[in-house]
Design a protein around this motif. Structure first.
Motif, PDB file in Angstrom:
ATOM      1  N   PRO A 180     -36.689-135.746   9.342  1.00 59.38           N
ATOM      2  CA  PRO A 180     -38.051-135.313   9.007  1.00 59.38           C
ATOM      3  C   PRO A 180     -38.772-136.272   8.065  1.00 59.38           C
ATOM      4  N   VAL A 181     -38.013-137.070   7.306  1.00 58.97           N
ATOM      5  CA  VAL A 181     -38.645-138.087   6.457  1.00 58.97           C
ATOM      6  C   VAL A 181     -39.252-139.176   7.337  1.00 58.97           C
ATOM      7  N   VAL A 182     -38.483-139.669   8.303  1.00 60.43           N
ATOM      8  CA  VAL A 182     -38.998-140.692   9.222  1.00 60.43           C
ATOM      9  C   VAL A 182     -40.208-140.162   9.986  1.00 60.43           C
ATOM     10  N   ALA A 183     -40.157-138.883  10.358  1.00 62.68           N
ATOM     11  CA  ALA A 183     -41.249-138.287  11.138  1.00 62.68           C
ATOM     12  C   ALA A 183     -42.494-138.029  10.296  1.00 62.68           C
ATOM     13  N   GLY A 184     -42.400-138.238   8.981  1.00 55.35           N
ATOM     14  CA  GLY A 184     -43.557-138.038   8.122  1.00 55.35           C
ATOM     15  C   GLY A 184     -43.787-136.594   7.726  1.00 55.35           C
ATOM     16  N   ILE A 185     -42.818-135.724   7.949  1.00 50.71           N
ATOM     17  CA  ILE A 185     -42.955-134.309   7.619  1.00 50.71           C
ATOM     18  C   ILE A 185     -42.542-134.041   6.176  1.00 50.71           C
ATOM     19  N   THR A 186     -41.473-134.700   5.745  1.00 52.30           N
ATOM     20  CA  THR A 186     -40.940-134.531   4.396  1.00 52.30           C
ATOM     21  C   THR A 186     -41.049-135.859   3.650  1.00 52.30           C
ATOM     22  N   PRO A 187     -41.527-135.851   2.417  1.00 53.01           N
ATOM     23  CA  PRO A 187     -41.623-137.114   1.676  1.00 53.01           C
ATOM     24  C   PRO A 187     -40.247-137.642   1.286  1.00 53.01           C
ATOM     25  N   GLY A 188     -40.089-138.937   1.369  1.00 48.43           N
ATOM     26  CA  GLY A 188     -38.833-139.527   0.925  1.00 48.43           C
ATOM     27  C   GLY A 188     -38.720-139.543  -0.585  1.00 48.43           C
ATOM     28  N   ARG A 189     -39.853-139.646  -1.253  1.00 47.74           N
ATOM     29  CA  ARG A 189     -39.902-139.750  -2.725  1.00 47.74           C
ATOM     30  C   ARG A 189     -41.060-138.905  -3.229  1.00 47.74           C
ATOM     31  N   LEU A 190     -40.842-138.215  -4.366  1.00 49.62           N
ATOM     32  CA  LEU A 190     -41.878-137.375  -4.947  1.00 49.62           C
ATOM     33  C   LEU A 190     -42.554-138.010  -6.152  1.00 49.62           C
ATOM     34  N   SER A 191     -41.854-138.930  -6.825  1.00 46.48           N
ATOM     35  CA  SER A 191     -42.461-139.599  -7.986  1.00 46.48           C
ATOM     36  C   SER A 191     -41.870-140.994  -8.141  1.00 46.48           C
ATOM     37  N   ALA A 192     -42.578-141.842  -8.869  1.00 51.07           N
ATOM     38  CA  ALA A 192     -42.146-143.227  -9.051  1.00 51.07           C
ATOM     39  C   ALA A 192     -40.914-143.339  -9.944  1.00 51.07           C
ATOM     40  N   LYS A 193     -40.613-142.314 -10.726  1.00 52.82           N
ATOM     41  CA  LYS A 193     -39.487-142.396 -11.658  1.00 52.82           C
ATOM     42  C   LYS A 193     -38.212-141.762 -11.123  1.00 52.82           C
TER      43      LYS A 193
END
Length: 341
Positions: free
Chosen positions: A290-303
Motif C-alpha cells: 500500500p505504500v508503493v500504491a500511494g495509499i499509505t505514507p512511507g514516512r510521517l515526519s522528517a525526524k
C-alpha cells in the motif's frame, strides 16, 4: 490464429504440454537490462498485488536443528501477466564461510491462459536484481526528504548492486559509503558502480558507528558473520535502515519510530534473529504494497527513524522472471526438454 498460437509464435512459452524450456544461468547472464527497467517491473508487481489481482502466500521453510542449511518454497500468481509460478531456494553451509556454501534457486513459470509451461530458469540473477530494486523502492518511499548519504553494509551479491539501484530512485545521493571485510567484494562493488554510474565513487569506511551516524539511508546486506551491528542510538534523526541480510542490531527495529515490511508474515518467519529477549518482534506500521500504491505514507515526519524489512515476495520474482523469460525466448535462448513425455 488463436491466442495460444500467437503466444507460441512470439516465443512466449514452451511448444506443448510435454516440454519445458530450460533457461540456465549462462542463458540469462547475457541479457541486458537496466536497473530502471528492473525497478519498474518490481514496482508493477507490488501495485498489482495491492490491487488484489495477484496471490502471494507465505513461504514454506525447512531447516535442520543444527541450522547448517535452509530451504524455501514459494508459490504465487501474477494477475497482470496471468502467470503461475513456484520458486525454490536451498542454501547449504550456513555455518561456514561464503566460499564453502552451496546455493541453488529455480523458478518455474506457467501460462495461466493457455495452461502451458513458459520456462524453468535459474533464479539467482532474478533474485540478485529483485532485492536491490525493492531496497531502492523502500528508499524512494521512506527516506527523509532530501536524503544525501547512504551506507551499504556487505559486499556480497546484494551489496554489489545496492548502490546502482539506490541511485536509480535517489539520484541526488552524493555521499556513498561502503563497509565490507572482503577485498574482492569491495572491488566488485566499485566495478558495479563504475558500470552503471562511471562518474560516481564509493567511500570505503572502517568505522561503522561513525558512518551510520552520517547516513540518511543504511542498507544492511551482509552475511551472518559480519562484525557490523548498527545500534539504534547510532542513527541520526530521520534515518532509514533497510535490512536485507545482516548488519543491523535488533534495537534498530525495536526502537524505530515506524516499521515497514514487504510482508509482516515473512518477517515473522525469517526475521527471528531480530527478536527481543522474549523472542518477539514488534508489529509493523504498514506493509509495503500500500505504500508503493500511494495509499499509505512511507514516512510521517522528517525526524522519524524508520526500519524497513526487505524480504522477497514471490510475485516480484514472477514478474521479473517472466520479463527475463520473454527476453530470453525472443533471442532463442534456452533448451526444450521433453520433461513430461
Amino acid at each position: 490464429m488463436t491466442d495460444a498460437q500467437t503466444r507460441k509464435a512470439d516465443g512466449a512459452m514452451s511448444v506443448d504440454d510435454t516440454h519445458m524450456r530450460i533457461l540456465s544461468k549462462s542463458d540469462l547472464a547475457g541479457i541486458d537490462i537496466t536497473p530502471a527497467d528492473v525497478v519498474a517491473t518490481v514496482e508493477g508487481a507490488y501495485r498489482t498485488l495491492y490491487e488484489g489481482q495477484s496471490d502471494n502466500p507465505r513461504k514454506l521453510t525447512v531447516k535442520p536443528q543444527d541450522e547448517h542449511s535452509v530451504a524455501y518454497a514459494m508459490l504465487g500468481r501474477d494477475g497482470s501477466r496471468n502467470v503461475v509460478a513456484i520458486k525454490t531456494s536451498y542454501k547449504h553451509g550456513l555455518d561456514v564461510g561464503r566460499e564453502e556454501q552451496h546455493y541453488y534457486t529455480t523458478l518455474s513459470l506457467y501460462d495461466d491462459v493457455t495452461g502451458l509451461p513458459v520456462a524453468m530458469m535459474d533464479c539467482s540473477r532474478i533474485g540478485s536484481l529483485r532485492t536491490p530494486a525493492v531496497s531502492a523502492l523502500l528508499a524512494r518511499e521512506c527516506a527523509v526528504p532530501g536524503a544525501r548519504s547512504a551506507l551499504v553494509i556487505g559486499t556480497g551479491t546484494q551489496g554489489r548492486l545496492a548502490l546502482p539501484f539506490l541511485l536509480t530512485t535517489l539520484p541526488e545521493l552524493d555521499r556513498l559509503m561502503l563497509f565490507g571485510t572482503h577485498s574482492e567484494g569491495i572491488a566488485a562493488v566499485r566495478e558495479q558502480l563504475r558500470v552503471h554510474h562511471p562518474d560516481r565513487e564509493v567511500e570505503i569506511v572502517t568505522d561503522v558507528r561513525a558512518a551510520a551516524a552520517d547516513a540518511d539511508v543504511i542498507v544492511a546486506t551482509a552475511g551472518g558473520h559480519t562484525p557490523a551491528a548498527v545500534e539504534a542510538d547510532w542513527l541520526r534523526p530521520g534515518a532509514l535502515s533497510i535490512l536485507v541480510g545482516h548488519g543491523l542490531a535488533p534495537s534498530t527495529l525495536h526502537r524505530a519510530d515506524r516499521v515497514i515490511a514487504t510482508s509482516e508474515a515473512q518477517m515473522n518467519v525469517t526475521g527471528t534473529d531480530m527478536a527481543d529477549a522474549d523472542g518477539k518482534l514488534p508489529a509493523v506500521h504498514s506493509e509495503f504494497p500500500p505504500v508503493v500504491a500511494g495509499i499509505t505514507p512511507g514516512r510521517l515526519s522528517a525526524k522519524e527513524k524508520i526500519f524497513a524489512y526487505n524480504s522477497g515476495l514471490v510475485v516480484t520474482d514472477i514478474a521479473l522472471g517472466h520479463h527475463f523469460a520473454q527476453l530470453a525466448l525472443a533471442q532463442g535462448l534456452g533448451t526444450e526438454v521433453p520433461l513430461w513425455q
